[in-house]
Scaffold this motif. Sequence first.
Motif, mmCIF file in Angstrom:
data_model
loop_
_atom_site.group_PDB
_atom_site.id
_atom_site.type_symbol
_atom_site.label_atom_id
_atom_site.label_comp_id
_atom_site.label_asym_id
_atom_site.label_seq_id
_atom_site.Cartn_x
_atom_site.Cartn_y
_atom_site.Cartn_z
ATOM 1 N N ASN A 1 58.589 1.626 46.928
ATOM 2 C CA ASN A 1 57.841 1.861 48.164
ATOM 3 C C ASN A 1 57.047 0.629 48.584
ATOM 4 N N ALA B 1 57.706 7.152 38.140
ATOM 5 C CA ALA B 1 56.702 7.002 39.193
ATOM 6 C C ALA B 1 56.410 5.528 39.458
ATOM 7 N N LEU B 2 56.388 4.722 38.407
ATOM 8 C CA LEU B 2 56.160 3.288 38.576
ATOM 9 C C LEU B 2 57.324 2.641 39.331
ATOM 10 N N LEU C 1 59.301 4.154 41.514
ATOM 11 C CA LEU C 1 59.194 4.572 42.909
ATOM 12 C C LEU C 1 58.059 3.852 43.618
ATOM 13 N N LEU C 2 56.981 3.584 42.907
ATOM 14 C CA LEU C 2 55.866 2.856 43.499
ATOM 15 C C LEU C 2 56.298 1.443 43.884
ATOM 16 N N GLY D 1 54.126 7.451 50.015
ATOM 17 C CA GLY D 1 54.838 7.424 48.742
ATOM 18 C C GLY D 1 54.089 6.637 47.681
ATOM 19 N N ILE D 2 53.471 5.535 48.079
ATOM 20 C CA ILE D 2 52.692 4.725 47.142
ATOM 21 C C ILE D 2 51.499 5.519 46.625
ATOM 22 N N CYS E 1 52.742 8.302 44.250
ATOM 23 C CA CYS E 1 53.143 7.764 42.941
ATOM 24 C C CYS E 1 51.925 7.378 42.110
ATOM 25 N N ALA F 1 50.490 10.538 40.764
ATOM 26 C CA ALA F 1 51.317 11.074 39.683
ATOM 27 C C ALA F 1 51.088 10.312 38.386
ATOM 28 N N ILE F 2 51.000 8.991 38.474
ATOM 29 C CA ILE F 2 50.739 8.183 37.278
ATOM 30 C C ILE F 2 49.382 8.531 36.692
#
Length: 65
Positions: free
Chosen positions: A19, A12-13, A15-16, A39-40, A43, A46-47
């Motif tokens: 993005n 997730a980090l 992908l963050l 998306g940010i 993510c 999710a984190i």
Amino acid sequence: MKFVIPIGILLALGLLIYNLTLLDFSNPLQGDSSIALIGIIACACAILLLLILRTSRKIAEKHGK
């Protein structure tokens, strides 16, 4: 099963950060930049959820003993 949460946080980090590179800071709500902003936010959620899950598992371990 012990490594699922840290791997999820790292993914997730990653992908963050990806993005963040796609985000146009002058127009964050136009075109592909709006998708990157979504998306940010996803993510970050999710984190946060994975960190809450990790904390709740630690509490459950202490309470179970």
